[in-house]
Design a protein around this motif. Structure first.
Motif, PDB file in Angstrom:
ATOM      1  N   VAL A   1       0.921  -1.293  -0.019  1.00 60.11           N
ATOM      2  CA  VAL A   1       0.101  -0.127  -0.281  1.00 60.11           C
ATOM      3  C   VAL A   1       0.953   1.358   0.015  1.00 60.11           C
ATOM      4  N   VAL A   2       0.311   2.470  -0.445  1.00 64.26           N
ATOM      5  CA  VAL A   2       1.019   3.638  -0.405  1.00 64.26           C
ATOM      6  C   VAL A   2       0.616   4.474   0.409  1.00 64.26           C
ATOM      7  N   LEU A   3       1.578   4.990   1.298  1.00 67.72           N
ATOM      8  CA  LEU A   3       1.464   6.195   2.138  1.00 67.72           C
ATOM      9  C   LEU A   3       2.066   7.421   1.509  1.00 67.72           C
ATOM     10  N   ASP A   4       1.064   8.401   1.343  1.00 62.63           N
ATOM     11  CA  ASP A   4       1.856   9.784   0.858  1.00 62.63           C
ATOM     12  C   ASP A   4       2.439  10.488   1.876  1.00 62.63           C
ATOM     13  N   GLU A   5       2.729  11.720   1.303  1.00 66.24           N
ATOM     14  CA  GLU A   5       3.665  12.802   2.458  1.00 66.24           C
ATOM     15  C   GLU A   5       2.812  13.156   3.315  1.00 66.24           C
ATOM     16  N   LEU A   6       1.348  13.221   3.154  1.00 68.07           N
ATOM     17  CA  LEU A   6       0.477  13.776   4.126  1.00 68.07           C
ATOM     18  C   LEU A   6       0.413  12.832   5.197  1.00 68.07           C
ATOM     19  N   GLN A   7       0.378  11.304   4.890  1.00 64.41           N
ATOM     20  CA  GLN A   7       0.492  10.379   5.995  1.00 64.41           C
ATOM     21  C   GLN A   7       1.625  10.228   6.612  1.00 64.41           C
ATOM     22  N   LEU A   8       2.499  10.674   6.254  1.00 68.95           N
ATOM     23  CA  LEU A   8       4.069  10.683   6.801  1.00 68.95           C
ATOM     24  C   LEU A   8       4.445  12.024   7.249  1.00 68.95           C
ATOM     25  N   ALA A   9       3.373  12.890   7.424  1.00 68.99           N
ATOM     26  CA  ALA A   9       3.885  14.263   7.938  1.00 68.99           C
ATOM     27  C   ALA A   9       4.733  14.307   9.041  1.00 68.99           C
ATOM     28  N   PRO A  10       5.449  15.532   9.284  1.00 65.79           N
ATOM     29  CA  PRO A  10       6.144  15.426  10.595  1.00 65.79           C
ATOM     30  C   PRO A  10       5.415  15.217  11.936  1.00 65.79           C
ATOM     31  N   GLU A  11       4.314  15.778  11.769  1.00 61.99           N
ATOM     32  CA  GLU A  11       3.562  16.020  13.013  1.00 61.99           C
ATOM     33  C   GLU A  11       2.522  14.842  13.490  1.00 61.99           C
ATOM     34  N   ARG A  12       2.599  13.685  12.474  1.00 61.18           N
ATOM     35  CA  ARG A  12       1.991  12.590  12.686  1.00 61.18           C
ATOM     36  C   ARG A  12       2.755  11.781  13.726  1.00 61.18           C
ATOM     37  N   THR A  13       2.009  10.950  14.362  1.00 56.76           N
ATOM     38  CA  THR A  13       2.685   9.823  15.182  1.00 56.76           C
ATOM     39  C   THR A  13       2.820   8.405  14.723  1.00 56.76           C
ATOM     40  N   VAL A  14       3.831   7.705  15.291  1.00 57.10           N
ATOM     41  CA  VAL A  14       3.900   6.388  14.779  1.00 57.10           C
ATOM     42  C   VAL A  14       2.771   5.564  14.863  1.00 57.10           C
ATOM     43  N   GLY A  15       1.857   5.900  15.914  1.00 56.17           N
ATOM     44  CA  GLY A  15       0.702   5.112  16.254  1.00 56.17           C
ATOM     45  C   GLY A  15      -0.486   5.689  14.986  1.00 56.17           C
ATOM     46  N   GLU A  16      -0.400   6.904  14.712  1.00 56.63           N
ATOM     47  CA  GLU A  16      -1.254   7.210  13.603  1.00 56.63           C
ATOM     48  C   GLU A  16      -0.957   6.834  12.300  1.00 56.63           C
ATOM     49  N   VAL A  17       0.315   6.610  12.016  1.00 55.28           N
ATOM     50  CA  VAL A  17       0.841   5.774  10.456  1.00 55.28           C
ATOM     51  C   VAL A  17       0.345   4.471  10.742  1.00 55.28           C
ATOM     52  N   VAL A  18       0.658   3.811  11.832  1.00 55.81           N
ATOM     53  CA  VAL A  18       0.274   2.229  12.002  1.00 55.81           C
ATOM     54  C   VAL A  18      -1.255   2.304  11.717  1.00 55.81           C
ATOM     55  N   GLY A  19      -1.917   3.147  12.563  1.00 54.73           N
ATOM     56  CA  GLY A  19      -3.619   2.968  12.158  1.00 54.73           C
ATOM     57  C   GLY A  19      -4.109   3.306  10.684  1.00 54.73           C
ATOM     58  N   THR A  20      -3.291   4.272  10.168  1.00 56.00           N
ATOM     59  CA  THR A  20      -3.835   4.511   8.820  1.00 56.00           C
ATOM     60  C   THR A  20      -3.206   3.244   7.858  1.00 56.00           C
ATOM     61  N   LEU A  21      -2.242   2.653   7.961  1.00 59.48           N
ATOM     62  CA  LEU A  21      -1.867   1.584   7.349  1.00 59.48           C
ATOM     63  C   LEU A  21      -2.598   0.244   7.557  1.00 59.48           C
ATOM     64  N   ASP A  22      -2.939   0.067   8.676  1.00 59.80           N
ATOM     65  CA  ASP A  22      -3.538  -0.942   9.179  1.00 59.80           C
ATOM     66  C   ASP A  22      -5.237  -0.632   8.494  1.00 59.80           C
ATOM     67  N   GLY A  23      -5.642   0.373   8.326  1.00 57.46           N
ATOM     68  CA  GLY A  23      -6.900   0.683   7.645  1.00 57.46           C
ATOM     69  C   GLY A  23      -6.848   0.464   6.188  1.00 57.46           C
ATOM     70  N   ARG A  24      -5.840   0.755   5.898  1.00 63.02           N
ATOM     71  CA  ARG A  24      -5.530   0.608   4.082  1.00 63.02           C
ATOM     72  C   ARG A  24      -5.428  -0.775   3.955  1.00 63.02           C
ATOM     73  N   LEU A  25      -4.812  -1.614   4.887  1.00 62.08           N
ATOM     74  CA  LEU A  25      -4.687  -2.889   4.550  1.00 62.08           C
ATOM     75  C   LEU A  25      -5.996  -3.584   4.629  1.00 62.08           C
ATOM     76  N   LYS A  26      -6.704  -3.026   5.696  1.00 57.75           N
ATOM     77  CA  LYS A  26      -8.043  -3.951   5.765  1.00 57.75           C
ATOM     78  C   LYS A  26      -8.872  -3.799   4.523  1.00 57.75           C
ATOM     79  N   ALA A  27      -8.982  -2.424   4.169  1.00 57.26           N
ATOM     80  CA  ALA A  27      -9.866  -2.013   2.970  1.00 57.26           C
ATOM     81  C   ALA A  27      -9.238  -2.597   1.648  1.00 57.26           C
ATOM     82  N   ALA A  28      -8.202  -3.029   1.694  1.00 55.69           N
ATOM     83  CA  ALA A  28      -7.528  -3.700   0.426  1.00 55.69           C
ATOM     84  C   ALA A  28      -7.778  -5.353   0.293  1.00 55.69           C
ATOM     85  N   SER A  29      -8.234  -5.708   1.393  1.00 59.34           N
ATOM     86  CA  SER A  29      -8.733  -7.245   1.609  1.00 59.34           C
ATOM     87  C   SER A  29      -9.867  -7.451   1.380  1.00 59.34           C
TER      88      SER A  29
END
Length: 80
Positions: free
Chosen positions: A52-80
């Motif tokens: 899955v692709v995470l763009d620069e907004l999803q990897l913005a400096p103010e984002r937390t590692v937990g937020e990125v994992v949450g976004t990633l997890d959501g994208r993976l669930k949506a793709a399956s």
């Protein structure tokens, strides 16, 4: 830790040279001193690892590692 979180922490730790134990859900990407090149490298590594692709907004400096994992997890669930 779930599988997605484990894998992302390992990927991030390897890319930036930190121990995964030092990463928490509240760790901001800014606190890890990620520059634009590292953000692109992490984005490419995420795409290779997870398909899955995470763009620069999803990897913005103010984002937390937990937020990125949450976004990633959501994208993976949506793709399956």
């Amino acid at each position: 830790m779930n599988d997605v979180q484990d894998r992302f922490y390992s990927l991030l730790g390897a890319k930036i040279g930190v121990e995964t134990e030092s990463l928490t859900e509240g760790t901001t990407l800014e606190s890890l001193d990620l520059d634009s090149l590292l953000i692109v490298e992490i984005s490419v590594a995420v795409e290779k690892e997870f398909g899955v692709v995470l763009d620069e907004l999803q990897l913005a400096p103010e984002r937390t590692v937990g937020e990125v994992v949450g976004t990633l997890d959501g994208r993976l669930k949506a793709a399956s």
